[in-house]
Design a protein around this motif. Structure first.
Motif, PDB file in Angstrom:
ATOM      1  N   MET A  78       0.832  -1.203   0.000  1.00 57.48           N
ATOM      2  CA  MET A  78       0.000   0.000   0.000  1.00 57.48           C
ATOM      3  C   MET A  78       0.869   1.257   0.000  1.00 57.48           C
ATOM      4  O   MET A  78       0.549   2.237  -0.671  1.00 57.48           O
ATOM      5  CB  MET A  78      -0.957   0.003   1.194  1.00 57.48           C
ATOM      6  CG  MET A  78      -1.882   1.218   1.233  1.00 57.48           C
ATOM      7  SD  MET A  78      -2.879   1.471  -0.266  1.00 57.48           S
ATOM      8  CE  MET A  78      -3.938   0.047  -0.214  1.00 57.48           C
ATOM      9  N   MET A  79       1.971   1.233   0.739  1.00 61.02           N
ATOM     10  CA  MET A  79       2.878   2.388   0.745  1.00 61.02           C
ATOM     11  C   MET A  79       3.391   2.672  -0.665  1.00 61.02           C
ATOM     12  O   MET A  79       3.440   3.829  -1.091  1.00 61.02           O
ATOM     13  CB  MET A  79       4.057   2.129   1.681  1.00 61.02           C
ATOM     14  CG  MET A  79       3.699   2.119   3.131  1.00 61.02           C
ATOM     15  SD  MET A  79       5.170   1.717   4.115  1.00 61.02           S
ATOM     16  CE  MET A  79       4.477   1.668   5.743  1.00 61.02           C
ATOM     17  N   VAL A  80       3.745   1.636  -1.382  1.00 60.57           N
ATOM     18  CA  VAL A  80       4.243   1.809  -2.753  1.00 60.57           C
ATOM     19  C   VAL A  80       3.126   2.306  -3.663  1.00 60.57           C
ATOM     20  O   VAL A  80       3.333   3.215  -4.482  1.00 60.57           O
ATOM     21  CB  VAL A  80       4.860   0.496  -3.290  1.00 60.57           C
ATOM     22  CG1 VAL A  80       5.226   0.615  -4.759  1.00 60.57           C
ATOM     23  CG2 VAL A  80       6.097   0.128  -2.460  1.00 60.57           C
ATOM     24  N   LYS A  81       1.918   1.768  -3.513  1.00 64.52           N
ATOM     25  CA  LYS A  81       0.781   2.222  -4.318  1.00 64.52           C
ATOM     26  C   LYS A  81       0.484   3.700  -4.069  1.00 64.52           C
ATOM     27  O   LYS A  81       0.180   4.444  -4.995  1.00 64.52           O
ATOM     28  CB  LYS A  81      -0.466   1.388  -4.012  1.00 64.52           C
ATOM     29  CG  LYS A  81      -0.426   0.004  -4.593  1.00 64.52           C
ATOM     30  CD  LYS A  81      -1.692  -0.752  -4.238  1.00 64.52           C
ATOM     31  CE  LYS A  81      -1.649  -2.170  -4.753  1.00 64.52           C
ATOM     32  NZ  LYS A  81      -2.884  -2.910  -4.429  1.00 64.52           N
ATOM     33  N   ILE A  82       0.560   4.112  -2.813  1.00 63.85           N
ATOM     34  CA  ILE A  82       0.311   5.518  -2.469  1.00 63.85           C
ATOM     35  C   ILE A  82       1.345   6.406  -3.138  1.00 63.85           C
ATOM     36  O   ILE A  82       1.005   7.426  -3.748  1.00 63.85           O
ATOM     37  CB  ILE A  82       0.292   5.718  -0.941  1.00 63.85           C
ATOM     38  CG1 ILE A  82      -0.959   5.060  -0.345  1.00 63.85           C
ATOM     39  CG2 ILE A  82       0.380   7.197  -0.569  1.00 63.85           C
ATOM     40  CD1 ILE A  82      -0.938   4.925   1.174  1.00 63.85           C
TER      41      ILE A  82
END
Length: 93
Positions: free
Chosen positions: A51-55
Motif C-alpha cells: 500500500m505504501m508503494v501504491k500511495i
C-alpha cells in the motif's frame, strides 16, 4: 516504529493535498476502500508495504519521500541515500 509511521502519515497528507487529490480519489487510484486512506492518515490503520508503494505511485513521488521528516526541504545527501536504498529494495522485490 511509530515515529516512522507518523512521518509517513504527515508526508502522505502533505503530498496528497499538494497534488489537490482528495482521500477518496487517492483511494480509487490505489485500488483500496474509501476509508483506507483516511484511516492511514488518522493513524487508525497501518499501511502494508504494498500500500505504501501504491500511495507513492498514485502521488507520483518516490516512496522514500514518504519517510523524509521535512518534505518541504531541498534534497540532501541523507535524502538521496534513502532514495537509493529504497530503490534498491524495490528492485529486489
Amino acid at each position: 516504529m511509530d515515529k516512522y509511521l507518523d512521518d509517513f502519515r504527515m508526508n502522505m497528507k502533505y503530498y496528497r493535498e499538494n497534488a489537490g487529490i482528495s482521500q477518496i480519489k487517492l483511494s480509487v487510484l490505489c485500488g483500496c476502500g474509501t476509508g483506507t486512506i483516511g484511516g492511514i492518515e488518522s493513524g487508525k490503520a497501518k499501511p502494508s508495504f504494498d500500500m505504501m508503494v501504491k500511495i507513492a505511485e498514485a502521488l507520483n513521488i518516490n516512496p522514500a519521500d514518504l519517510f523524509i521528516r521535512d518534505s518541504s526541504k531541498s534534497k540532501s545527501k541523507v535524502r538521496e541515500t534513502l532514495r537509493e536504498d529504497f530503490n534498491f529494495i524495490l528492485a529486489k522485490i
